[in-house]
Design an enzyme around this catalytic site. Structure first.
Site, PDB file in Angstrom:
ATOM      1  N   LYS A 175      41.714  42.392  38.176  1.00 47.28           N
ATOM      2  CA  LYS A 175      40.741  41.538  38.846  1.00 47.28           C
ATOM      3  C   LYS A 175      39.824  40.911  37.804  1.00 47.28           C
ATOM      4  O   LYS A 175      39.401  41.586  36.867  1.00 47.28           O
ATOM      5  CB  LYS A 175      39.908  42.353  39.830  1.00 47.28           C
ATOM      6  CG  LYS A 175      39.018  41.474  40.712  1.00 47.28           C
ATOM      7  CD  LYS A 175      37.587  41.912  40.704  1.00 47.28           C
ATOM      8  CE  LYS A 175      36.750  41.041  41.621  1.00 47.28           C
ATOM      9  NZ  LYS A 175      35.738  41.817  42.339  1.00 47.28           N
ATOM     10  N   ASP A 183      35.719  43.277  51.508  1.00 45.12           N
ATOM     11  CA  ASP A 183      34.629  43.615  50.577  1.00 45.12           C
ATOM     12  C   ASP A 183      33.831  44.829  51.061  1.00 45.12           C
ATOM     13  O   ASP A 183      32.632  44.959  50.763  1.00 45.12           O
ATOM     14  CB  ASP A 183      33.689  42.435  50.295  1.00 45.12           C
ATOM     15  CG  ASP A 183      33.263  42.372  48.818  1.00 45.12           C
ATOM     16  OD1 ASP A 183      33.593  43.314  48.064  1.00 45.12           O
ATOM     17  OD2 ASP A 183      32.593  41.405  48.433  1.00 45.12           O
TER      18      ASP A 183
HETATM   19 ZN    ZN Z   1      34.107  42.650  45.879  1.00 41.46          ZN
END
Ligand code: ZN
Length: 421
Positions: A200, A333
């Site tokens: 990421k 998230d």
């Molecule tokens: Zn995040």
């Protein structure tokens, strides 16, 4: 040492020794959108080996009888942070040590699994705490979802994935900070060395970081290309945090597999994503938590101000992306908001343009494709992992039913069952 090794071994042996069965009113074939009625699933070694539709009594011994329920594949969330405590944002988070955040991750992993999420992608954690969680789950020490983990998120010095809360004399730099094409390649290699299974990076500023602008690109195209090239060469997929339009476009051009947030997409970004097969992972529920409870949870005023501009636009753009037919996955998230509440996002996905089947596909088969694991999970099919969730009623009629799962099986092991009446 020996004792613990044998303990784990015997647990696994128990779980896989016998053939077991699951029976229900129906299951959702997420590929066709059709209900398969009265299925009997035969499960061996954690896998579905046989499906018999329209099964009549008597049921075999060793059957979990879920009459009155509908089965769906184990849910997947492609953007979580199991080691983040949603009540400790901003400066409050600085007081938690690495061992402490790892331990809080144990609690969050269990809450996530019991909410029906059998696979997650953990997009950023300090000190390889996510790797430790994954390994503890795989070793049978703790309960949690199957985890794909990023280790530390790559980011530029002072950018969204750095830590900008303290002045220079404290010398705080986040683990994932790397600059320049060779700097980022080295960081990718380091993450892989210590156990990351996905990469990421932060392509733009973000909402919850101090001193970054959401619309502003942070890595150059050249740096992004180096990250993606290095990760793909090693067989890992890449997720790019990106809110601003230019950063999104550069990340897609660099070849990332998914864009996280994707808030300020435009027509060019949408058509590029369609052309390249890039997935969008748009966290359109979390804005409600940030704006209602974020202040008490320690989120900085400047972050609240950013969210007020981002949240609404992101939801409008979610609708555009769905309409255009971009590949979409479910990414919440969670960590910014409470773990276990992941499924609250489903109803918002319908509110902003998806059909119930599209939302369910985003959280099952689409994620499996993004992770290149389609042969292992993402649908209820012979030969796939027995990742199965049951709910009362049909989620295609009422998607919010997924907020209340009553049965969770991961790889043939039952973690949640309806209360015995
Ligand atoms: Zn995040």
């Amino acid at each position: 040492m020996l004792f613990s090794v044998f303990g784990v071994f015997s647990l696994n042996t128990l779980a896989i020794a016998d053939t077991q069965f699951v029976y229900a009113d129906a299951f959702v074939n997420v590929k066709t959108g059709k209900l398969v009625t009265r299925p009997l699933l035969e499960i061996q070694d954690g896998k579905i080996v046989k499906i018999t539709a329209n099964k009549r009594a008597p049921l075999p011994q060793n059957t979990v009888d879920l009459s009155g329920h509908t089965l769906v594949p184990g849910l997947t969330d492609m953007h979580v942070h199991l080691t983040i405590d949603p009540q400790k944002h901003g400066y409050a988070g600085l007081a938690s040590s690495l061992p402490r955040v790892t331990l809080v991750g144990v609690k969050h992993a269990k809450a996530t699994l019991l909410a029906g999420f059998t696979t997650v992608r953990n997009l950023g954690a300090p000190g390889f705490s996510d790797v430790a969680l994954r390994d503890a789950i795989n070793d049978g020490d703790i309960e949690g979802p199957r985890m794909f983990v990023a280790g530390s998120s790559l980011g530029v010095t002072g950018g969204h994935c750095d830590n900008n809360l303290l002045p220079a004399e404290y010398k705080v730099t986040a683990d994932g900070v790397a600059d320049g094409p060779w700097g980022v390649r080295k960081k990718v290699r380091e993450n892989i060395k210590y156990g990351a299974t996905v990469i990421k990076f932060c392509a733009t500023g973000g909402v919850l970081s101090k001193g970054t602008k959401v619309g502003v690109q942070q890595y150059t195209l050249e740096e992004m290309q180096a990250i993606v090239d290095e990760a793909h060469m090693r067989g890992l997929t890449v997720a790019a945090h990106a809110h601003g339009t230019e950063g999104i476009i550069s990340a897609i051009k660099a070849g990332v597999d998914s864009i996280e947030h994707a808030s300020f997409i435009n027509d060019e970004a949408i058509s590029l994503a369609k052309k390249n097969g890039t997935y969008f992972s748009m966290d359109i529920y979390v804005t409600e938590f940030i704006l209602s409870e974020g202040k008490n949870a320690g989120i900085l005023e400047e972050s609240l101000a950013k969210e007020r501009t981002v949240g609404k636009k992101q939801r409008e753009n979610f609708r555009k992306a769905v309409k255009a037919g971009v590949n979409m996955v479910f990414g919440s998230d969670a960590g910014v908001y409470p773990h276990g509440d992941n499924a609250k996002q489903f109803s918002r996905m319908l509110e902003f343009g998806m059909t119930p089947l599209q939302a369910l596909q985003a959280a099952t088969i689409n994620s499996a494709k993004l992770l290149q694991q389609e042969q292992l999970f993402g649908s209820i099919e012979e030969g796939k992992m027995a990742d199965i969730v049951a709910i009362k009623g049909n989620p295609l009629d009422d998607i919010s039913l997924l907020e209340n799962v009553v049965f969770v099986m991961k790889e043939g092991t039952v973690y949640l069952q309806p209360a015995l009446k």
